[in-house]
Scaffold this motif. Structure first.
Motif, PDB file in Angstrom:
ATOM      1  N   ILE A 279     -18.756 -16.148 -35.402  1.00 32.03           N
ATOM      2  CA  ILE A 279     -18.860 -17.553 -35.009  1.00 32.03           C
ATOM      3  C   ILE A 279     -19.698 -17.677 -33.744  1.00 32.03           C
ATOM      4  CG2 ILE A 279     -17.577 -19.570 -34.211  1.00 32.03           C
ATOM      5  CD1 ILE A 279     -15.222 -18.658 -35.896  1.00 32.03           C
ATOM      6  N   ALA A 280     -19.392 -16.843 -32.752  1.00 28.37           N
ATOM      7  CA  ALA A 280     -20.102 -16.918 -31.471  1.00 28.37           C
ATOM      8  C   ALA A 280     -21.590 -16.688 -31.664  1.00 28.37           C
ATOM      9  CB  ALA A 280     -19.518 -15.894 -30.499  1.00 28.37           C
ATOM     10  N   ALA A 281     -21.960 -15.696 -32.465  1.00 28.78           N
ATOM     11  CA  ALA A 281     -23.379 -15.390 -32.682  1.00 28.78           C
ATOM     12  C   ALA A 281     -24.080 -16.540 -33.404  1.00 28.78           C
ATOM     13  CB  ALA A 281     -23.515 -14.098 -33.482  1.00 28.78           C
ATOM     14  N   ALA A 332      -8.067 -20.203 -31.814  1.00 25.87           N
ATOM     15  CA  ALA A 332      -7.488 -20.424 -33.140  1.00 25.87           C
ATOM     16  C   ALA A 332      -8.179 -21.579 -33.858  1.00 25.87           C
ATOM     17  CB  ALA A 332      -5.986 -20.697 -33.018  1.00 25.87           C
ATOM     18  N   ILE A 333      -8.507 -22.634 -33.137  1.00 32.25           N
ATOM     19  CA  ILE A 333      -9.163 -23.790 -33.755  1.00 32.25           C
ATOM     20  C   ILE A 333     -10.509 -23.382 -34.338  1.00 32.25           C
ATOM     21  CG2 ILE A 333     -10.192 -26.051 -33.288  1.00 32.25           C
ATOM     22  CD1 ILE A 333      -7.960 -26.422 -31.161  1.00 32.25           C
ATOM     23  N   PHE A 334     -11.262 -22.579 -33.598  1.00 26.00           N
ATOM     24  CA  PHE A 334     -12.536 -22.080 -34.126  1.00 26.00           C
ATOM     25  C   PHE A 334     -12.295 -21.150 -35.316  1.00 26.00           C
ATOM     26  CE2 PHE A 334     -14.265 -23.617 -30.154  1.00 26.00           C
ATOM     27  CZ  PHE A 334     -15.592 -23.889 -30.439  1.00 26.00           C
ATOM     28  N   ASP A 339     -15.283 -20.183 -41.855  1.00 26.49           N
ATOM     29  CA  ASP A 339     -16.191 -20.261 -43.004  1.00 26.49           C
ATOM     30  C   ASP A 339     -17.060 -21.513 -42.943  1.00 26.49           C
ATOM     31  OD1 ASP A 339     -15.156 -17.898 -43.932  1.00 26.49           O
ATOM     32  OD2 ASP A 339     -13.756 -18.836 -45.336  1.00 26.49           O
ATOM     33  N   ASP A 340     -16.465 -22.640 -42.602  1.00 25.84           N
ATOM     34  CA  ASP A 340     -17.229 -23.886 -42.521  1.00 25.84           C
ATOM     35  C   ASP A 340     -18.252 -23.836 -41.394  1.00 25.84           C
ATOM     36  OD1 ASP A 340     -15.845 -25.089 -44.621  1.00 25.84           O
ATOM     37  OD2 ASP A 340     -14.239 -25.747 -43.301  1.00 25.84           O
ATOM     38  N   LEU A 341     -17.849 -23.286 -40.255  1.00 25.91           N
ATOM     39  CA  LEU A 341     -18.759 -23.224 -39.112  1.00 25.91           C
ATOM     40  C   LEU A 341     -19.953 -22.316 -39.402  1.00 25.91           C
ATOM     41  CD1 LEU A 341     -16.168 -23.020 -36.184  1.00 25.91           C
ATOM     42  CD2 LEU A 341     -17.703 -24.936 -36.697  1.00 25.91           C
ATOM     43  N   ASP A 352     -18.342 -32.440 -35.384  1.00 27.88           N
ATOM     44  CA  ASP A 352     -17.577 -33.185 -36.386  1.00 27.88           C
ATOM     45  C   ASP A 352     -16.464 -32.343 -36.987  1.00 27.88           C
ATOM     46  OD1 ASP A 352     -19.088 -35.441 -36.033  1.00 27.88           O
ATOM     47  OD2 ASP A 352     -20.422 -35.071 -37.742  1.00 27.88           O
ATOM     48  N   ILE A 353     -16.780 -31.093 -37.335  1.00 29.06           N
ATOM     49  CA  ILE A 353     -15.781 -30.204 -37.942  1.00 29.06           C
ATOM     50  C   ILE A 353     -14.627 -29.958 -36.981  1.00 29.06           C
ATOM     51  CG2 ILE A 353     -15.365 -27.795 -38.601  1.00 29.06           C
ATOM     52  CD1 ILE A 353     -18.023 -27.829 -40.058  1.00 29.06           C
TER      53      ILE A 353
END
Length: 412
Positions: A279-281, A332-334, A339-341, A352-353
């Motif tokens: 996610i971070a990358a 946790a929220i991230f 998958d969506d992010l 928005d997500i």
């Protein structure tokens, strides 16, 4: 006037400090229903949208699935209440208010400890993670956070004298507070009333005079408002706010420079890279700065983002285990929407997500399971070391900014 003096925590009755400010509404049936259409490619889904009041007087809007989740959560709250009452019957009334041992890095030392104290500490930690019943939440928070002890070190009349001393005084803090009061949960019936805003104002103004370095910072209005709804009395809400700012959270989060908040955002960014590297990358490649969403989470302690009962479940653990809980929850929220992010390519879609996710997290157990089971352990010592490293960078940047502003004034 506000010198140190030891007193009994219980205190005498005072109408403003001790009387219940507002009554918790009973769980209500939906008050409004209407049908909304969602477009999903070739098909359109029609879902019934309903509105109703939650346990703390907030109007909740969602679809039928959200209502079913909330009903399940309420049943779990009732079940958890039965567990607490059974323990009271077994261990004695208010057993959770007894002196507890502090843990260091998640490891509890048993040296020279009574087994009963150790057992109660472990039991309480486990119970709090599963949720504190609303009826005992004020007493539990005051005890585990250290607010009751903090209040016991000053004269019994401290809060009333502080409020009297601030009456009629105007400062930059009081002006900003007056500006923010009407904007603080404006849809809540009590907080939007003259009585509610007067109570919130006294708590915020009182603390701004207690700690002039902090004074008042936007975000504290939401925190203090929710504390009032939970604690029911101004004095209890005031001391919970004091222990938050002085003991639970990192220092300088709410000062003029917000240096502590900047440090927390840098720490969070590093933790996201370690705990959720994909996610971070991906977000970094998009040029998305996580502080765009996380700053409000940390300043308002999720009170503007999560549903009220979910926020309070986070606060249950926050008051017992400390500020590291905020990192667990934010990560946790991230992680919940990984998958969506990873699929999206636009910064606006990220916001928005995350906003949609937080606003519909009606199930606290789902969030806290991710926060502690999926994210994994993070010791206070690890976070403290990371804070010290980032603090040096933040202070250097702030110093450079001050120098630049000073030079512009000279040139002007």
């Amino acid at each position: 006037m506000f010198g140190t003096q030891t007193r009994d925590v219980a205190g005498d009755f005072n109408p403003r400090r001790r009387s219940t400010l507002w009554n918790t509404p009973t769980a209500s049936m939906p008050t409004t229903t209407h049908t909304i259409r969602y477009n999903t490619g070739k098909k359109s889904l029609f879902l019934m949208s309903v509105k109703f009041e939650d346990l703390y007087g907030f109007m909740v809007e969602g679809n039928v699935d959200d209502v079913n989740v909330l009903n399940e959560v309420r049943e779990r709250i009732r079940e958890q209440g039965r567990v607490w009452w059974a323990l009271e019957a077994n261990k004695g009334a208010n057993w959770y208010l007894q002196p507890k041992i502090s843990s260091n890095e998640g490891v509890i030392s048993v040296t020279s400890l009574k087994l009963s104290v150790l057992t109660n500490t472990i039991t309480l930690r486990r119970l709090i993670r599963k949720g504190v019943p609303p009826v005992v939440r004020p007493k539990v928070w005051l005890s585990v956070s250290g607010a009751a002890n903090k209040r016991s070190t000053v004269p019994e009349t401290y809060y009333d004298e502080l409020i009297r001393a601030t009456e009629g005084k105007t400062t930059p803090a009081t002006r900003q507070i007056d500006h923010d009061l009407p904007r603080t949960f404006p849809c809540h019936p009590w907080l939007n009333s003259e009585e509610g805003q007067a109570s919130l104002r006294r708590v915020l103004v009182g603390y701004s005079f207690r700690d002039s370095e902090v004074g008042y910072c936007q975000g504290l209005n939401y925190v203090a408002a929710l504390l009032l709804l939970v604690m029911k009395t101004e004095e209890d809400a005031f001391w919970m706010l004091a222990v938050l700012l002085e003991n639970v959270l990192v220092s300088d989060c709410y000062t003029d420079t917000l240096s502590g908040c900047h440090v927390e955002q840098r720490v969070f960014k590093d933790l996201l890279a370690k705990k959720c590297p994909r996610i971070a990358a991906h977000l970094e490649a998009m040029g998305f700065d996580v502080s765009l969403v996380a700053t409000e989470w940390f300043l308002c302690l999720f009170s503007k983002s999560l549903p009220s009962e979910t926020t309070l479940r986070v606060w249950d653990v926050l008051f017992n285990e400390g500020a590291k809980v905020l990192f667990h929850v934010a990560l946790a929220i991230f992680k919940m929407r990984e998958d969506d992010l990873l699929r999206i390519q636009h910064i606006g879609d990220v916001i928005d997500i995350l906003q949609t996710t937080t606003h519909h997290l009606y199930d606290p157990d789902e969030l806290l399971t991710f926060a502690f089971d999926k994210i994994g352990s993070m010791t206070t010592n690890t976070i403290t070391k990371e804070r010290k490293k980032q603090e040096t960078v933040v202070m250097a940047e702030l110093d450079q900014r001050i120098r630049r502003l000073s030079s512009l004034k000279v040139d002007g």
